[in-house]
Each structure stands twice: as C-alpha cells, then as structure tokens.
Design a protein around this motif. Structure first.
Motif, PDB file in Angstrom:
ATOM      1  N   ILE A 134     -31.076-113.081  65.416  1.00  0.00           N
ATOM      2  CA  ILE A 134     -30.895-114.664  66.046  1.00  0.00           C
ATOM      3  C   ILE A 134     -32.148-115.122  65.833  1.00  0.00           C
ATOM      4  O   ILE A 134     -33.279-114.655  65.435  1.00  0.00           O
ATOM      5  N   TYR A 152     -27.104-118.120  70.972  1.00  0.00           N
ATOM      6  CA  TYR A 152     -28.037-117.921  71.983  1.00  0.00           C
ATOM      7  C   TYR A 152     -29.329-118.923  71.701  1.00  0.00           C
ATOM      8  O   TYR A 152     -30.396-118.744  71.994  1.00  0.00           O
ATOM      9  N   ALA A 183     -23.313-113.044  62.336  1.00  0.00           N
ATOM     10  CA  ALA A 183     -23.968-111.916  62.580  1.00  0.00           C
ATOM     11  C   ALA A 183     -24.770-111.893  63.812  1.00  0.00           C
ATOM     12  O   ALA A 183     -24.870-110.694  64.408  1.00  0.00           O
ATOM     13  N   GLY A 184     -25.000-112.902  64.572  1.00  0.00           N
ATOM     14  CA  GLY A 184     -25.630-112.818  65.712  1.00  0.00           C
ATOM     15  C   GLY A 184     -24.797-112.548  66.707  1.00  0.00           C
ATOM     16  O   GLY A 184     -25.353-111.958  67.758  1.00  0.00           O
ATOM     17  N   ILE A 185     -23.737-112.777  66.771  1.00  0.00           N
ATOM     18  CA  ILE A 185     -22.480-112.308  67.797  1.00  0.00           C
ATOM     19  C   ILE A 185     -21.939-110.965  67.458  1.00  0.00           C
ATOM     20  O   ILE A 185     -22.242-110.210  68.214  1.00  0.00           O
ATOM     21  N   HIS A 186     -21.626-110.848  66.423  1.00  0.00           N
ATOM     22  CA  HIS A 186     -20.543-109.392  66.060  1.00  0.00           C
ATOM     23  C   HIS A 186     -21.673-108.391  65.220  1.00  0.00           C
ATOM     24  O   HIS A 186     -21.317-107.231  65.095  1.00  0.00           O
ATOM     25  N   GLY A 187     -22.894-108.685  64.840  1.00  0.00           N
ATOM     26  CA  GLY A 187     -23.771-107.802  64.159  1.00  0.00           C
ATOM     27  C   GLY A 187     -23.288-107.928  62.752  1.00  0.00           C
ATOM     28  O   GLY A 187     -22.524-108.158  62.230  1.00  0.00           O
ATOM     29  N   HIS A 207     -28.156-107.536  65.135  1.00  0.00           N
ATOM     30  CA  HIS A 207     -27.833-109.112  65.568  1.00  0.00           C
ATOM     31  C   HIS A 207     -28.926-109.826  65.416  1.00  0.00           C
ATOM     32  O   HIS A 207     -29.698-110.137  66.208  1.00  0.00           O
ATOM     33  N   ARG A 234     -26.487-101.504  62.751  1.00  0.00           N
ATOM     34  CA  ARG A 234     -26.004-102.752  63.038  1.00  0.00           C
ATOM     35  C   ARG A 234     -26.940-103.495  63.945  1.00  0.00           C
ATOM     36  O   ARG A 234     -27.657-102.930  64.842  1.00  0.00           O
ATOM     37  N   HIS A 270     -25.255-116.462  59.936  1.00  0.00           N
ATOM     38  CA  HIS A 270     -25.949-116.233  61.135  1.00  0.00           C
ATOM     39  C   HIS A 270     -25.239-116.130  62.148  1.00  0.00           C
ATOM     40  O   HIS A 270     -25.422-115.539  63.071  1.00  0.00           O
TER      41      HIS A 270
END
Length: 121
Positions: free
Chosen positions: A33, A117, A13-17, A31, A29, A10
């Motif tokens: 969070i 985030y 994936a949260g930053i780069h997708g 993201h 794509r 996570h």
C-alpha cells in the motif's frame, strides 16, 4: 505520471495480496500500500492536484497561508475530490467545474485515486 498498469496491479495487490519474497527467502503474501508520500511543497501540490499558493492538505484561504497555524483545521474531503474526479466521464465542462469547486486542478486520473486505503490529503 505513474504507469497505469503498475497502479492497477497495486490496486488488486493492496486488497487481495500478492506473493512477495521476504528477506529470508520465503515467499509470503504481502499487501503493498502507499503508506506515505513525502515531498517538498511544489511536489505536494503536483501529487494532490492543487494550485500554487494553496494548501495541499486543508482548505485555507490563500491570504492566510503561513499566518494561521491552527492544527485542528479540517483536511480536504477525499470523497468530494473523488466525486469531482468522477465527473471526467460526464463532460469536460462538468469535470472542470467540479474540480474548481473542490479546489483542485482538473487531472484526469491521479495515480493515487484508485489505490486502496489512500488519503493523499
């Protein structure tokens, strides 16, 4: 306790997708969070690493809990908490002291500490 591999995935994936399938079957794509964590008071204490009788969101004296309803009270300082959690790599004594100073339990790595985030408070 959250699975560290899941949380690490996570983080990235949260930053780069990451590729996610939408309702219409198309791969997009996304993201992911942690946008909100809902729980009752005991669960909020566990997630925020706070002690029983304290506020999981703000710094308020125990004897004022439930009597003072100031909506503008400052929330806990996330950076101070993260700095205290970083003391786990220094020594057990430094870690325990740092956690006590910011009013949290000495939990080695809460699941939310590295998620992008996120301000759990």
């Amino acid at each position: 306790m959250a699975d560290p591999i899941y949380c690490r995935a996570h983080d990235v994936a949260g930053i780069h997708g990451a590729a996610v399938v939408s309702g219409d079957g198309i791969i997009r794509r996304g993201h992911p969070i942690l946008a909100m964590y809902v729980g009752d008071y005991p669960e909020q204490l566990l997630v925020a690493c706070c002690k029983n009788g304290t506020c999981p969101q703000c710094v308020i004296l125990r004897n004022h809990m439930g009597t003072d309803t100031d909506p503008f009270r400052a929330l806990r300082d996330l950076q101070e908490v993260l700095d205290a959690l970083d003391q786990a790599d220094v020594s057990n004594v430094a870690f325990s002291r740092a956690c006590r100073n910011v009013g949290i339990k000495p939990v080695r790595q809460p699941f939310w500490s590295t998620l992008p985030y996120v301000n759990i408070f």
